[in-house]
Write an enzyme that holds these catalytic residues in place. Structure first.
Site, PDB file in Angstrom:
ATOM      1  N   SER A 170       0.856  -1.194   0.000  1.00  0.00           N
ATOM      2  CA  SER A 170       0.000   0.000   0.000  1.00  0.00           C
ATOM      3  C   SER A 170       0.889   1.241   0.000  1.00  0.00           C
ATOM      4  CB  SER A 170      -0.887  -0.008   1.247  1.00  0.00           C
ATOM      5  OG  SER A 170      -1.758   1.096   1.237  1.00  0.00           O
ATOM      6  N   LYS A 209      -0.848  -0.760  -4.534  1.00  0.00           N
ATOM      7  CA  LYS A 209      -2.129  -0.106  -4.173  1.00  0.00           C
ATOM      8  C   LYS A 209      -1.816   1.346  -3.862  1.00  0.00           C
ATOM      9  CE  LYS A 209      -4.878  -0.284   0.041  1.00  0.00           C
ATOM     10  NZ  LYS A 209      -5.653  -1.165   0.943  1.00  0.00           N
ATOM     11  N   LYS A 216      -3.128   4.917  -2.434  1.00  0.00           N
ATOM     12  CA  LYS A 216      -4.154   5.662  -1.701  1.00  0.00           C
ATOM     13  C   LYS A 216      -4.546   6.854  -2.564  1.00  0.00           C
ATOM     14  CE  LYS A 216      -4.401   3.398   2.147  1.00  0.00           C
ATOM     15  NZ  LYS A 216      -5.646   2.781   2.625  1.00  0.00           N
ATOM     16  N   ASP A 252      -7.254   2.838  -3.344  1.00  0.00           N
ATOM     17  CA  ASP A 252      -8.051   2.786  -2.124  1.00  0.00           C
ATOM     18  C   ASP A 252      -8.351   4.215  -1.681  1.00  0.00           C
ATOM     19  OD1 ASP A 252      -7.609   1.302   1.227  1.00  0.00           O
ATOM     20  OD2 ASP A 252      -9.294   2.308   0.257  1.00  0.00           O
ATOM     21  N   GLU A 277     -11.098   0.483  -4.223  1.00  0.00           N
ATOM     22  CA  GLU A 277     -11.451   0.076  -2.860  1.00  0.00           C
ATOM     23  C   GLU A 277     -12.146   1.215  -2.116  1.00  0.00           C
ATOM     24  OE1 GLU A 277      -8.024  -1.406  -0.807  1.00  0.00           O
ATOM     25  OE2 GLU A 277      -9.071  -1.573   1.110  1.00  0.00           O
ATOM     26  N   ASP A 285     -14.118  -2.398   1.921  1.00  0.00           N
ATOM     27  CA  ASP A 285     -13.259  -2.604   3.097  1.00  0.00           C
ATOM     28  C   ASP A 285     -14.067  -2.166   4.318  1.00  0.00           C
ATOM     29  OD1 ASP A 285      -9.939  -1.218   4.014  1.00  0.00           O
ATOM     30  OD2 ASP A 285     -11.466  -2.249   5.183  1.00  0.00           O
ATOM     31  N   LYS A 303     -10.403  -8.259   6.650  1.00  0.00           N
ATOM     32  CA  LYS A 303      -9.613  -7.701   7.755  1.00  0.00           C
ATOM     33  C   LYS A 303     -10.191  -8.227   9.055  1.00  0.00           C
ATOM     34  CE  LYS A 303      -7.977  -3.256   6.028  1.00  0.00           C
ATOM     35  NZ  LYS A 303      -8.204  -1.816   6.049  1.00  0.00           N
ATOM     36  N   GLY A 314      -4.660  -4.945   5.357  1.00  0.00           N
ATOM     37  CA  GLY A 314      -3.712  -4.715   6.459  1.00  0.00           C
ATOM     38  C   GLY A 314      -4.057  -3.468   7.254  1.00  0.00           C
TER      39      GLY A 314
END
Ligand SMILES: CSCC[C@@H](NC(=O)CCC(=O)O)C(=O)O
Ligand SMILES: [Mg+2]
Length: 365
Positions: free
Chosen positions: A133, A159, A161, A186, A211, A236, A260, A288
Site C-alpha cells: 500500500s 495499491k 491511496k 483505495d 477500494e 473494506d 480484515k 492490512g
C-alpha cells in the site's frame, strides 16, 4: 483452556516514513497488545485500532477500556476462541477490541495443540504474493520513486491511496511509467455520490479494483457506482461482518472483498467471510492495518486461504518498521512465507518489546 490473567501492553513503534491516506497521516503506531496466560500456555493478540477514530469508530484508548471493563469480565472460566463470539455478543460493536482478545486466545489454544494459525484457518499455500500500500505523496516524482522501489523489491501488486485531487494524475503517471503492473486504488471513503462521473475516469487505467470509494454505510451508492464502472468495486470499511458481506454482494455494492480480521471482530469471522465469498465466486484478499509481526503472522495465514486469489496488503516488516517487535517478515522473490509454527508461529523479541513499551499491566482473572 483456563486463563490466569491477561496482560495489556501499550507500545509505540515509529514508522519508517509518514503514511498518508485520505483520512490523515500516521508517523508512528500506538499499539495495544494483549497477552493471555494460563497455567499451561500464553497467547498474543494485537489490536489494530489506531490512536484516532479516523479509519473507523474505534481508537486504541477506547479499545483498551472496552477490553478491560466489558470484555475481560465476560471471559468464561474455560475459554475457547470459538466460544468468545457468544460471550462477547452482548457488547455492541468494538470489533477491533474483540478481535485482539480472540486472536490471543486462539494463539494460546493453538500453541497448546501444536497447530499453526495457517493449518487451523485452512491455508492451502506456504508462501503468498505480497501487495504493498502506497500513501498519498507530496508530488508525482516522489510517488514514482516509491513505486519503483517497491517494484524493485519484488512486490506483486501496487495499491495507491487516493482522494479528491490526488487520483487520476498519480494513477496515470504510474501506468505510464511502469506499464501493466497489477495496480489498484483505495479511497478510504473519501468520495461521494456526486463524484461517480469523476471516478468513472479511472476506468481506462485497467485497475484491478477501486477500494471503498464511498462512505461505509452507502451500499446503494456503491451499487450505483459499480453499475457505471468497468473497474470492479472492492469494499473494506463497509464489510463489518459476514452478513454485511452477503448484503453488499447481493446488492451489487461490491464484487471483491478486502478481508480484515480486526474490522469484523476476529479471524474466525474473517474465515466465515472468506467461505461465504468463495461459495459465491467473490474474490477476497487480506487487507492490512500496519500490523506488527504478530498481526502480520495471522494475516499471512488468512492470505493463504484458497479464496484469497488477489495479492493482499501483507508487505514485509520493513515496509513500515525499521524494527519489528518480532523477527522481521521479509519479502523473498515477491513472496511472503506463511508462519508454520504452533499458534502465530512468532512471538515478540523481549528486548525489542521492552524498548517500545510505554506501559503494561496484568488483569488477574
Ligand atoms: C492507516 S490505513 C489502514 C487501513 C488501510 N490499510 C492499508 O492501506 C494497508 C496497510 C498495511 O499494509 O498494513 C486500508 O484502508 O486498507
Ligand atoms: Mg482499505
Amino acid at each position: 483452556m483456563k486463563l490466569a490473567g491477561v496482560e495489556l501492553r501499550r507500545i509505540r513503534v515509529p514508522l519508517v516514513s509518514p503514511f498518508r491516506t485520505s483520512f490523515g497521516t500516521e508517523i508512528d503506531r500506538e499499539v495495544l497488545l494483549v497477552r493471555v496466560f494460563g497455567d499451561d500456555a500464553e497467547g498474543w493478540g494485537e489490536c489494530v485500532a489506531a490512536a484516532d477514530p479516523l479509519y473507523s469508530a474505534e481508537y486504541v484508548n477506547g479499545a483498551e477500556q472496552v477490553i478491560r471493563d466489558f470484555l475481560l469480565p465476560r471471559l468464561p472460566a474455560e475459554v475457547t476462541a470459538r466460544g468468545l463470539g457468544a460471550a462477547f455478543e452482548p457488547v455492541r460493536g468494538h470489533p477491533m477490541a474483540k478481535a485482539a482478545v480472540e486472536m490471543a486466545v486462539l494463539d494460546a489454544e493453538l500453541r497448546l495443540a501444536g497447530m499453526s494459525y495457517a493449518a487451523y484457518l485452512g491455508a492451502t499455500r506456504t508462501r503468498v504474493p505480497a501487495g504493498v500500500s502506497v500513501g498519498i505523496m507530496d508530488s508525482i516524482p516522489e510517488l514514482l520513486d516509491a513505486v519503483g522501489a517497491y517494484l524493485e523489491q519484488g512486490y506483486a501488486r501496487i495499491k495507491l491511496k487516493i482522494e479528491p485531487g490526488w487520483d487520476l494524475e498519480p494513477v496515470r503517471a504510474v501506468r505510464e511509467r511502469f506499464g501493466d503492473i497489477l495496480l489498484q486504488v483505495d479511497a478510504n471513503a473519501a468520495y461521494r455520490r456526486a463524484d461517480l462521473r469523476h471516478l468513472a475516469e479511472l476506468d481506462p487505467f485497467g485497475l484491478l479494483l477501486i477500494e471503498q470509494p464511498l462512505p461505509e454505510d452507502d451500499l446503494l451508492g456503491h451499487a450505483r457506482l459499480a453499475r457505471s464502472l468497468t473497474t470492479p468495486v472492492c469494499l473494506d470499511e463497509s464489510i463489518t461482518s459476514a452478513r454485511a458481506a452477503a448484503d453488499a454482494v447481493t446488492l451489487g455494492a461490491c464484487s471483491i472483498v478486502n478481508l480484515k480480521a480486526g474490522r469484523v471482530g476476529g479471524y474466525l469471522e474473517a474465515r466465515r467471510i472468506h467461505d461465504l465469498c468463495a461459495a459465491h465466486g467473490v474474490p477476497v484478499w487480506c487487507g492490512g492495518m500496519l500490523e506488527t509481526g504478530l498481526g502480520r503472522a495471522a494475516n499471512l495465514a488468512l492470505a493463504a486461504l484458497p479464496g484469497c486469489t488477489l495479492p493482499g496488503d501483507v508487505s514485509a516488516s520493513d515496509r513500515y518498521y525499521t524494527r519489528d517487535i518480532t523477527e522481521p517478515f521479509r519479502l523473498e522473490d515477491g513472496l511472503m512465507t506463511v508462519p508454520s509454527g504452533p499458534g502465530l508461529g512468532v512471538a515478540p523479541v523481549p528486548d525489542v518489546l521492552r524498548a517500545f513499551t510505554e506501559r503494561a499491566d496484568v488483569v488477574r482473572l
